[in-house]
Design an enzyme around this catalytic site. Structure first.
Site, PDB file in Angstrom:
ATOM      1  N   GLY A 123      86.475   7.675 -39.911  1.00 57.81           N
ATOM      2  CA  GLY A 123      85.680   7.311 -38.740  1.00 57.81           C
ATOM      3  C   GLY A 123      86.625   7.063 -37.571  1.00 57.81           C
TER       4      GLY A 123
ATOM      5  N   PHE B  39      76.681   9.488 -40.790  1.00 59.53           N
ATOM      6  CA  PHE B  39      76.280   8.700 -39.599  1.00 59.53           C
ATOM      7  C   PHE B  39      75.955   9.594 -38.406  1.00 59.53           C
ATOM      8  CE2 PHE B  39      79.674   5.406 -41.056  1.00 59.53           C
ATOM      9  CZ  PHE B  39      78.811   4.857 -41.979  1.00 59.53           C
TER      10      PHE B  39
ATOM     11  N   GLU C  22      81.951   9.471 -22.569  1.00 60.25           N
ATOM     12  CA  GLU C  22      81.069   8.922 -23.596  1.00 60.25           C
ATOM     13  C   GLU C  22      81.073   7.389 -23.546  1.00 60.25           C
ATOM     14  OE1 GLU C  22      81.666  10.603 -27.489  1.00 60.25           O
ATOM     15  OE2 GLU C  22      81.007   8.768 -28.483  1.00 60.25           O
ATOM     16  N   ARG C  23      82.251   6.821 -23.358  1.00 61.05           N
ATOM     17  CA  ARG C  23      82.338   5.342 -23.362  1.00 61.05           C
ATOM     18  C   ARG C  23      81.759   4.745 -22.090  1.00 61.05           C
ATOM     19  NH1 ARG C  23      87.731   6.131 -26.814  1.00 61.05           N
ATOM     20  NH2 ARG C  23      86.552   6.299 -28.748  1.00 61.05           N
TER      21      ARG C  23
ATOM     22  N   GLN D 134      67.023 -27.910 -19.504  1.00 57.72           N
ATOM     23  CA  GLN D 134      68.275 -27.541 -18.848  1.00 57.72           C
ATOM     24  C   GLN D 134      69.074 -26.556 -19.709  1.00 57.72           C
ATOM     25  OE1 GLN D 134      71.628 -30.294 -18.259  1.00 57.72           O
ATOM     26  NE2 GLN D 134      71.282 -29.991 -16.063  1.00 57.72           N
TER      27      GLN D 134
ATOM     28  N   GLY E  99      61.905 -18.956 -33.593  1.00 62.22           N
ATOM     29  CA  GLY E  99      61.527 -18.126 -34.748  1.00 62.22           C
ATOM     30  C   GLY E  99      60.894 -16.807 -34.361  1.00 62.22           C
TER      31      GLY E  99
HETATM   32  C1  LIG Z   1      74.179   4.168 -35.838  1.00 65.50           C
HETATM   33  C2  LIG Z   1      75.424   4.984 -35.821  1.00 65.50           C
HETATM   34  C3  LIG Z   1      75.415   6.211 -35.188  1.00 65.50           C
HETATM   35  C4  LIG Z   1      76.561   7.004 -35.200  1.00 65.50           C
HETATM   36  N1  LIG Z   1      76.503   8.252 -34.635  1.00 65.50           N
HETATM   37  C5  LIG Z   1      77.557   9.103 -34.809  1.00 65.50           C
HETATM   38  C6  LIG Z   1      77.461  10.468 -34.406  1.00 65.50           C
HETATM   39  O1  LIG Z   1      76.472  10.916 -33.843  1.00 65.50           O
HETATM   40  N2  LIG Z   1      78.509  11.284 -34.656  1.00 65.50           N
HETATM   41  C7  LIG Z   1      79.650  10.842 -35.265  1.00 65.50           C
HETATM   42  O2  LIG Z   1      80.554  11.634 -35.471  1.00 65.50           O
HETATM   43  N3  LIG Z   1      79.758   9.547 -35.662  1.00 65.50           N
HETATM   44  C8  LIG Z   1      78.751   8.673 -35.465  1.00 65.50           C
HETATM   45  N4  LIG Z   1      78.846   7.366 -35.875  1.00 65.50           N
HETATM   46  C9  LIG Z   1      80.065   6.928 -36.551  1.00 65.50           C
HETATM   47  C10 LIG Z   1      80.888   5.951 -35.731  1.00 65.50           C
HETATM   48  O3  LIG Z   1      81.523   6.590 -34.656  1.00 65.50           O
HETATM   49  C11 LIG Z   1      81.881   5.276 -36.714  1.00 65.50           C
HETATM   50  O4  LIG Z   1      81.102   4.412 -37.526  1.00 65.50           O
HETATM   51  C12 LIG Z   1      82.965   4.509 -36.012  1.00 65.50           C
HETATM   52  O5  LIG Z   1      83.843   5.385 -35.345  1.00 65.50           O
HETATM   53  C13 LIG Z   1      83.782   3.651 -37.008  1.00 65.50           C
HETATM   54  O6  LIG Z   1      84.212   4.417 -38.096  1.00 65.50           O
HETATM   55  P1  LIG Z   1      83.924   3.897 -39.588  1.00 65.50           P
HETATM   56  O7  LIG Z   1      82.512   3.505 -39.670  1.00 65.50           O
HETATM   57  O8  LIG Z   1      84.411   4.932 -40.523  1.00 65.50           O
HETATM   58  O9  LIG Z   1      84.794   2.589 -39.748  1.00 65.50           O
HETATM   59  P2  LIG Z   1      86.372   2.558 -40.118  1.00 65.50           P
HETATM   60  O10 LIG Z   1      87.092   3.561 -39.278  1.00 65.50           O
HETATM   61  O11 LIG Z   1      86.520   2.635 -41.591  1.00 65.50           O
HETATM   62  O12 LIG Z   1      86.762   1.090 -39.632  1.00 65.50           O
HETATM   63  C14 LIG Z   1      86.684  -0.077 -40.468  1.00 65.50           C
HETATM   64  C15 LIG Z   1      87.135  -1.281 -39.644  1.00 65.50           C
HETATM   65  O13 LIG Z   1      88.491  -1.093 -39.228  1.00 65.50           O
HETATM   66  C16 LIG Z   1      88.596  -1.359 -37.844  1.00 65.50           C
HETATM   67  N5  LIG Z   1      89.711  -0.674 -37.213  1.00 65.50           N
HETATM   68  C17 LIG Z   1      89.786   0.618 -36.843  1.00 65.50           C
HETATM   69  N6  LIG Z   1      90.976   0.882 -36.259  1.00 65.50           N
HETATM   70  C18 LIG Z   1      91.667  -0.283 -36.270  1.00 65.50           C
HETATM   71  C19 LIG Z   1      92.971  -0.688 -35.809  1.00 65.50           C
HETATM   72  N7  LIG Z   1      93.785   0.192 -35.212  1.00 65.50           N
HETATM   73  N8  LIG Z   1      93.347  -1.960 -35.991  1.00 65.50           N
HETATM   74  C20 LIG Z   1      92.509  -2.837 -36.592  1.00 65.50           C
HETATM   75  N9  LIG Z   1      91.290  -2.543 -37.056  1.00 65.50           N
HETATM   76  C21 LIG Z   1      90.870  -1.278 -36.892  1.00 65.50           C
HETATM   77  C22 LIG Z   1      87.254  -0.888 -37.309  1.00 65.50           C
HETATM   78  O14 LIG Z   1      87.013  -1.410 -36.039  1.00 65.50           O
HETATM   79  C23 LIG Z   1      86.324  -1.449 -38.357  1.00 65.50           C
HETATM   80  O15 LIG Z   1      86.096  -2.808 -38.103  1.00 65.50           O
HETATM   81  C24 LIG Z   1      77.729   6.542 -35.825  1.00 65.50           C
HETATM   82  C25 LIG Z   1      77.739   5.282 -36.443  1.00 65.50           C
HETATM   83  C26 LIG Z   1      76.603   4.515 -36.445  1.00 65.50           C
HETATM   84  C27 LIG Z   1      76.649   3.182 -37.135  1.00 65.50           C
END
Ligand SMILES: Cc1cc2nc3c(=O)[nH]c(=O)nc-3n(C[C@H](O)[C@H](O)[C@H](O)COP(=O)(O)OP(=O)(O)OC[C@H]3O[C@@H](n4cnc5c(N)ncnc54)[C@H](O)[C@@H]3O)c2cc1C
Length: 394
Positions: A136, A161, A248-249, A285, A346
């Site tokens: 990811g 995903f 994108e971001r 408040q 709630g």
């Molecule tokens: C609802 C949803 C829609 C999505 N849509 C798409 C889509 O259309 N197309 C697509 O390709 N993907 C899609 N994604 C995937 C999304 O981009 C990934 O979930 C995301 O990039 C994180 O990858 P991962 O889930 O594999 O987590 P991992 O990469 O396994 O990360 C696990 C943890 O490690 C942390 N981490 C990562 N790098 C570091 C670092 N350098 N130092 C410390 N910690 C770190 C992460 O932040 C996370 O907390 C989607 C995900 C969701 C949940």
């Protein structure tokens, strides 16, 4: 005043008129069906076709490819208005702002003429398939391969995903064309969903944005013509993805601020209705101070996003700055929906209340499109670069 678009200097009269049309479209064609889509886990193709007719898909695609040829502020308007009312089902943003730009920016003329008009009209729904079960954040680890065989590529692998995964007609698929993990080993391909060997896994059950379909995709010896490669040659995929990520971001940051505005709007409606201890909820408040904090966060978020939109329109948006915006606005959205839900008590935990949905939906913004941790690593790399320090991640 909350949501007062007139205060936003960037937007012209033409933009404001488009915003009114978009609001009307959402009220008539999206919101009445959203609960049903939530139940089904997917939206209809019909809403895509109607959105295409209304000029809401791919607003920036040029007229040469049957697009509106509008600026990114038109895209912004669609993102904001959908986000503000919690219309998370139709994945217009993914289609228009996260996937189609790979074709409009890196595709050749044939690909643009073949695909862009269909993306604009909604006749072809598009997704972007990068993530895999074991890759990811660390995209260079993807295991999906594309092997050249004559004038075809044969694709094997699995994605996960993937937004628009159940209804997508075509996907931009990241695959390895070389064995190593270097930035030259990846390429992007257009893969149509009717290709032999392509299949969709189940519609994944999520904690929020339930009407937005999210799927596994499988590629079992899927043969595509070599003309489906995006870019002039193999090995450009990683750079193409990195190029697209700033936009994108920014799009995600725009959505986060609008979602937070929607949450505040809902909460303001609620505090004037709810009574307890012989007072209105707004008399306390605590309510007032919490909402003052939310309002201040929103002003900061709105100013930040408008500033970055301006930079983007001038072609000057930096990748690390877009990462900062995604980091800050997604964290701010998380704080906002949490604060607002607490004010509902709630009832805020009940699914029928928009604030409950907003709370669940907001959680993904700190993960998808690059997690907060990945944003921090981009930001620090850039900051340290100026000091001559190489940031290592372990
Ligand atoms: C609802 C949803 C829609 C999505 N849509 C798409 C889509 O259309 N197309 C697509 O390709 N993907 C899609 N994604 C995937 C999304 O981009 C990934 O979930 C995301 O990039 C994180 O990858 P991962 O889930 O594999 O987590 P991992 O990469 O396994 O990360 C696990 C943890 O490690 C942390 N981490 C990562 N790098 C570091 C670092 N350098 N130092 C410390 N910690 C770190 C992460 O932040 C996370 O907390 C989607 C995900 C969701 C949940």
């Amino acid at each position: 005043m909350l949501n007062d678009q007139a205060e936003r200097d960037l937007f012209s009269e033409e933009h404001n008129m488009f915003r009114d049309q978009v609001k009307k479209f959402i009220a008539a064609e999206v919101l009445p069906y959203h609960d049903e889509w939530d139940e089904k886990g997917v939206v209809t193709k019909e809403v895509w076709h109607k959105a295409g007719e209304a000029g809401m898909l791919c607003p920036t695609v040029s007229e040469a490819y049957s697009g509106p040829g509008a600026d990114f502020l038109f895209s912004t308007i669609v993102i904001e208005e959908m986000a503000r009312v919690g219309a998370s089902g139709p994945g217009f943003n993914i289609h228009s702002e996260m996937a189609a730009p790979y074709v409009s920016e890196f595709g050749n003329e044939k690909q643009k003429h073949q695909w862009l008009p269909k993306f604009v009209s909604g006749q072809a729904v598009l997704g972007i398939a990068m993530s895999e079960p074991d890759a990811g954040s660390d995209l260079k680890r993807i295991a999906t391969t594309a092997k050249k065989d004559g004038n075809e590529y044969v694709i094997n692998g699995q994605k996960v995903f993937i937004s628009n995964g159940q209804i997508g007609d075509v996907f931009i698929v990241a695959a390895k064309t070389d064995k190593d993990n270097s930035s030259n080993s990846m390429s992007l391909f257009l893969v149509e969903s009717n290709r032999k060997g392509f299949s969709r896994g189940k519609n994944l059950k999520k904690i929020g944005a339930k009407a937005q379909d999210t799927s596994e995709l499988f590629f079992d010896n899927v043969r595509i013509p070599e003309k489906n490669l995006i870019g002039p040659s193999e090995g450009n995929g990683f750079r193409q993805l990195m190029h697209g990520l700033a936009r994108e971001r920014l799009a995600i940051a725009v959505g986060c601020v609008a979602k937070a505005e929607g949450a505040l709007g809902n909460t303001l409606d609620y505090i004037v209705e709810r009574e307890l201890f012989g007072k209105k909820l707004y008399d306390f408040q605590n309510t007032q101070f919490k909402l003052a904090e939310v309002r201040s966060d929103l002003l900061v978020g709105r100013s930040l996003v408008d500033q970055l939109l301006s930079q983007y329109l001038k072609g000057r948006l930096r990748v690390d700055v877009a990462a900062s915006a995604k980091l800050w606005t997604s964290e701010m959205l998380g704080r906002t929906v949490d604060t607002c839900l607490q004010i509902f008590g709630g009832w805020g935990y009940m699914w029928e209340f928009p604030i409950a949905k907003a709370y669940a939906e907001a959680r993904v913004e700190r993960i998808a499109g690059g997690s907060s941790e990945v944003m921090k690593s981009i930001i620090i790399k850039s900051l340290f670069k100026d000091l001559g320090i190489k940031a290592e991640f372990n």
